[in-house]
Enzyme design. Structure first.
Site, PDB file in Angstrom:
ATOM      1  N   VAL A   1       0.846  -1.190   0.000  1.00 47.05           N
ATOM      2  CA  VAL A   1       0.000   0.000   0.000  1.00 47.05           C
ATOM      3  C   VAL A   1       0.887   1.249   0.000  1.00 47.05           C
ATOM      4  O   VAL A   1       1.821   1.358   0.800  1.00 47.05           O
ATOM      5  CB  VAL A   1      -0.918   0.048   1.245  1.00 47.05           C
ATOM      6  CG1 VAL A   1      -1.902   1.199   1.117  1.00 47.05           C
ATOM      7  CG2 VAL A   1      -1.660  -1.260   1.425  1.00 47.05           C
TER       8      VAL A   1
ATOM      9  N   ASP B   1     -12.460 -10.816   6.464  1.00 44.14           N
ATOM     10  CA  ASP B   1     -11.147 -10.747   7.103  1.00 44.14           C
ATOM     11  C   ASP B   1     -11.110  -9.609   8.111  1.00 44.14           C
ATOM     12  O   ASP B   1     -10.183  -8.806   8.131  1.00 44.14           O
ATOM     13  CB  ASP B   1     -10.060 -10.581   6.043  1.00 44.14           C
ATOM     14  CG  ASP B   1      -8.658 -10.814   6.618  1.00 44.14           C
ATOM     15  OD1 ASP B   1      -8.565 -11.398   7.716  1.00 44.14           O
ATOM     16  OD2 ASP B   1      -7.679 -10.411   5.975  1.00 44.14           O
TER      17      ASP B   1
END
Lengths: 241, 455
Positions: free
Chosen positions: B82, B190
Site C-alpha cells: 500500500v 477478514d
C-alpha cells in the site's frame, strides 16, 4: 463445487501403490512396501513385546514377519481393502503370529532374516522410556505408531532445513514446534541468530506450517484415500493424548 | 542442566532421544493439526511467503501510475503493498494498493477481482473505505482508495491505547459499516484489528473489504491454497471459514468482530476454553454474553446481523444492570461451565465441554460444545434434553474455592449421536462460584418441578 480431485502429489501414496491392485508394477509395489516397513517396524515390535514375547523372540518374529510380507509382496485382496497401512500391518502381524503358532517351531530362532533394519537394543531403550507396562498391546501399537510417524516427520523437517543451509535456524526454532515460547523468548533466539524478533516469529510460524505440510504428506503416505488425513491425525492425536 | 521429563503444557512424557527429544509428541501433533487446519498451509512444499517479496521499485510504480504522485510505502502485508499517494489533477490524497503478483497468477483471479472490486466501488458509507478506482497495470492489480488518516486498531492495541470504554465506543461504528456492506451483499471475510482504522477523532473506517475473497479464493478447495496463503489471520476466522468455506455469509464477520471485541477487552484473542471477559478484566458481565454469543461456532447461534451485535453492545452501555426478569427459564450456571459425563463415551473425556443449562416446561436443556480441541474437530453445539421423569436427583456441592459442582443423576444417559448408551449416569457440572446463586435457583426450580411431576 470446488475441484476435489486430489493433488498430483497424493495421486499415488506409498500405501495406495501397495494396496491398490494394478496401481503400479510389481517391483514398484515391492519397493513402496519395503519403504513403509522400514519406517514402521517399531510399532510392530512394541506390539509383539507387549503381547508377551521376550526381546529376542520379538525381534525374530518381527523380522520373520516382514521377510514373509516382503517376499510375498502381494497383498491379499481382503487386506487391500484396508484404507490404512497401520490397520493392515497390525492385522497381518496377528495373522502371521497365529499361523506361526500353528506350525510351531517352524519359525527359526535367529534365522538371520533381516527384512528391516531392526535395532533390538534401541527398540528396547525406547520401549523402556515410554513406560508401556499399563497399556494393552493395540493401544501401545497405536501410540508407538504415532510417535514413529512424528519422528519421521520431524527428522525430515530437520533434514530439509539442513539441506538448505538453515540447520542453525532449525535447531534454534525446534522448541517452537510445540507452540510459541522458548526459553528466554524469541528475542533471545533472534539475538543468537543475528536477526530481529519479528523475523524469528515469522520463521517459527513457517516452521510449523512446513511441519504441518510434511505431516499431511507422511500421514497421506500411509493411507489409500488422502481425504482421510485429518481423520487419521485425529486418531493419532487421541493415541497420544 | 537436566532435561525436563514431563511436558510443562500437558504433562505427557517427553522423549529423551531421537528426533523428538525434548519435544512433547502430543503438543507437536496438536500444533501440527492446528497448522493443518489452517488454510494457509498448502500441501505444496513450495509454500511461499509473500511478505518476503522484494518491495517493488518505487520508480517502477511511479512510471506505471503517472497520474499519481507516489509519496511513500505505508503498508505491506499478505494482500500486497500500500502506498500513500496523491491524485495530481484533483489534488486528493489516496491510498494505492498493489495486490501481490502471486494472487494474479491464479487464472480465476481476474474475474474474481473484477466482480469484487465492482461491488466494493459501489459501497458508500462513512465507516467503509471508499474505492475510487481499480484495474490492472503492468500485470499488477490495483485498487485506488480513499486515504484514511489515522492508525490501525492493531497499533492502538499494541500501544495499549484501548480501554473497555473505548472498545465499546468503537464496536457500534464497526457494526454500522458492516451492516451497510452486508446489506449490499458484501461480506468482509477478514475482519481483524489490522483492517480497522481509527482516525484521530475516533472515527472508524473499515478497509480491505472482500479482499480475502478476491485473493483468497474462498470457496475453493482449501488444499488448493496457493492463493489463499495470503488470506487473513486464522485467529479471527469463524469456524465455517475454515471448514465450510462455501457456506460463509455475513455472520462470519460477526464472529470475527467478536474476536476483536474480546481482544480489545482482554488484550488477547480467545483461544479454546476462553475465560469470560469479566473474569479477566473489570467489565460489565453482560459483555460476557455478547462475546459468547458472537463467538458461537454455529452461525445460527450468533447475532444474526451486525446491527443486532451493535444493539447488544448499546444495551450494556446504556441500561444499568438490572436483575434478570423472573421467567420459567432459569439460565444457570450461565456461560463457561464445564460439563463432564460420567459413565459416558462422549468425546472419550478428551475435551472439556462448555455450555449453558436451562429449564423449560419438560425438563433440563443442556447446550454444550467441546472446547480446546484442535480446529479440525468442528466443535458443534449439541443439546442434551433431560425430561423431568429422567432425573433421579440433582445435588449442589458448593465449594469454598475452585469450581463448585452440580451432580445430576439421570436414569438413562445418551450423549453421543448414533451411539446411545442406555444406562444410568451422572452429568457433572462444574461452575464458577460466582454462578452459585443461579445454580441454587436452578436446583430449587428442578426440585419444584419434580414435586409437581410426582404429585
Amino acid at each position: 463445487m470446488p475441484d476435489r480431485s486430489p493433488s498430483p502429489h497424493f495421486a499415488t501414496t506409498r500405501w495406495s501403490i501397495v494396496a491398490r491392485a494394478g496401481a503400479g508394477a510389481a517391483p514398484e509395489r515391492g519397493a513402496a512396501l519395503a519403504e513403509l516397513c522400514e519406517l514402521y517396524w517399531y510399532p510392530v515390535y512394541a506390539f509383539a513385546r507387549r503381547r508377551g514375547a521376550d526381546p529376542t523372540d520379538a525381534e525374530d518374529h518381527v523380522q520373520a514377519f516382514f521377510a514373509d510380507l516382503l517376499e510375498r509382496g502381494d497383498i491379499a485382496r481382503a487386506d487391500r481393502e484396508r484404507g490404512r497401512f497401520r490397520s493392515f500391518l497390525l492385522a497381518a502381524f496377528n495373522n502371521f503370529e497365529s499361523k506361526a503358532r500353528e506350525r510351531e517351531g517352524a519359525l527359526k530362532r535367529g534365522g538371520g532374516q533381516r527384512a528391516v533394519s531392526l535395532d533390538g537394543a534401541e527398540a528396547e531403550r525406547r520401549l523402556a522410556e515410554i513406560g508401556s507396562d499399563a497399556e494393552d498391546p493395540e493401544r501401545l501399537f497405536l501410540r508407538t505408531w504415532a510417535l514413529t510417524l512424528l519422528e519421521v516427520v520431524v527428522e525430515r523437517l530437520g533434514r530439509e532445513y539442513e539441506d538448505s543451509g538453515r540447520g542453525d535456524l532449525f535447531a534454534a526454532l525446534r522448541p517452537t514446534l510445540v507452540g510459541d515460547g522458548v526459553d528466554g523468548g524469541l528475542a533471545a533466539v533472534a539475538e543468537a541468530l543475528g536477526s530481529t524478533e519479528g523475523a524469528v516469529k515469522v520463521a517459527a510460524h513457517r516452521l510449523r506450517q512446513r511441519f504441518a505440510a510434511l505431516l499431511r504428506r507422511e500421514v497421506g503416505e500411509t493411507l489409500v484415500d488422502p481425504d482421510e488425513v485429518e481423520d487419521e491425525v485425529r486418531g493419532l492425536f487421541e493415541a497420544l493424548a | 542442566m537436566q532435561m525436563p521429563v514431563h511436558c510443562p503444557r500437558c504433562g505427557a512424557h517427553l522423549p529423551a532421544r531421537g528426533a523428538l527429544a525434548g519435544l512433547c509428541p502430543a503438543c507437536v501433533l496438536r500444533q501440527g493439526a492446528i497448522a493443518l487446519a489452517d488454510p494457509l498451509v498448502a500441501d505444496d512444499m513450495a509454500s511461499h511467503d509473500p511478505s518476503t517479496d522484494p518491495p517493488i521499485d518505487l520508480a517502477e510504480v511511479r512510471r506505471d501510475f503517472p497520474q499519481l504522485e507516489i509519496i511513500e510505502l505505508i503498508g505491506r502485508g499478505g494482500m500486497g503493498l500500500v502506498y500513500r499517494a496523491r491524485q495530481r489533477r484533483i489534488d486528493r490524497p489516496v491510498a494505492l494498493k498493489l495486490l501481490s503478483p502471486e494472487a494474479a497468477a491464479d487464472p480465476a483471479f481476474a474475474e474474481r477481482f473484477l466482480t469484487e472490486a465492482r461491488a466494493l466501488a459501489r459501497l458508500q458509507h462513512p465507516n467503509v473505505v471508499t474505492v475510487h478506482d481499480f484495474g490492472e497495470l503492468g500485470g499488477r492489480y490495483f485498487l485506488l482508495m480513499e486515504y484514511v488518516e489515522g492508525c490501525s486498531l492493531r497499533r492502538l492495541l499494541d500501544e495499549r491505547a484501548i480501554d473497555p470504554q473505548r472498545a465499546l465506543a468503537l464496536v457500534p461504528a464497526i457494526c454500522a459499516g458492516l451492516e451497510y456492506a452486508h446489506g449490499q451483499g458484501v461480506v468482509h471475510r477478514d475482519i481483524k484489528p489490522e483492517n480497522i482504522l481509527v482516525q484521530p477523532d475516533g472515527h472508524v473506517v473499515i478497509v480491505d473489504f472482500g479482499l480475502a475473497r478476491m485473493v483468497g479464493s474462498a470457496g475453493d478447495d482449501l488444499r488448493l491454497t496457493r492463493a489463499s496463503q495470503i488470506m487473513g489471520t486464522p485467529q479471527y476466522m469463524a469456524p465455517e471459514q475454515i471448514h465450510r468455506p462455501l457456506e460463509v455469509d455475513h455472520r462470519a464477520d460477526v464472529y470475527a468482530l467478536g474476536v476483536v471485541l474480546y481482544e480489545m477487552l482482554t488484550g488477547e484473542v480467545p483461544r479454546g476454553r476462553y475465560a469470560a471477559p469479566s473474569e479477566r478484566v473489570d467489565v460489565d458481565p453482560r459483555l460476557d454474553e455478547v462475546v459468547h454469543r458472537s463467538l458461537q461456532g454455529e452461525p445460527r447461534d450468533r447475532f444474526q446481523s451486525a446491527a443486532e451485535f451493535a444493539a447488544a453492545i448499546e444495551a450494556t452501555r446504556s441500561a444499568p444492570t438490572v436483575p434478570a426478569p423472573a421467567r420459567r427459564v432459569v439460565r444457570a450456571p450461565g456461560r463457561g461451565f464445564r460439563l463432564s459425563f460420567v459413565n459416558s463415551n462422549q468425546y472419550g473425556g478428551l475435551w472439556n465441554l462448555e455450555g449453558t443449562i436451562s429449564l423449560d416446561e419438560d425438563g433440563l436443556v443442556i447446550d454444550h460444545r467441546p472446547q480446546g480441541c484442535p480446529p479440525f474437530y468442528v466443535p458443534t453445539t449439541r443439546t442434551l434434553r433431560i425430561p423431568f421423569d429422567e432425573i433421579v436427583s440433582i445435588e449442589l456441592r458448593p465449594k469454598w474455592f475452585g469450581r463448585s459442582r452440580l451432580d445430576l443423576r439421570v436414569r438413562h444417559l445418551t450423549t453421543l449421536d448414533g451411539f446411545p448408551q442406555q444406562h444410568p449416569g451422572t452429568v457433572r457440572i462444574d461452575f464458577k462460584r460466582a454462578d452459585g446463586e443461579h445454580a441454587a435457583e436452578l436446583v430449587a426450580a428442578v426440585g419444584k418441578a419434580l414435586e409437581g411431576h410426582s404429585g
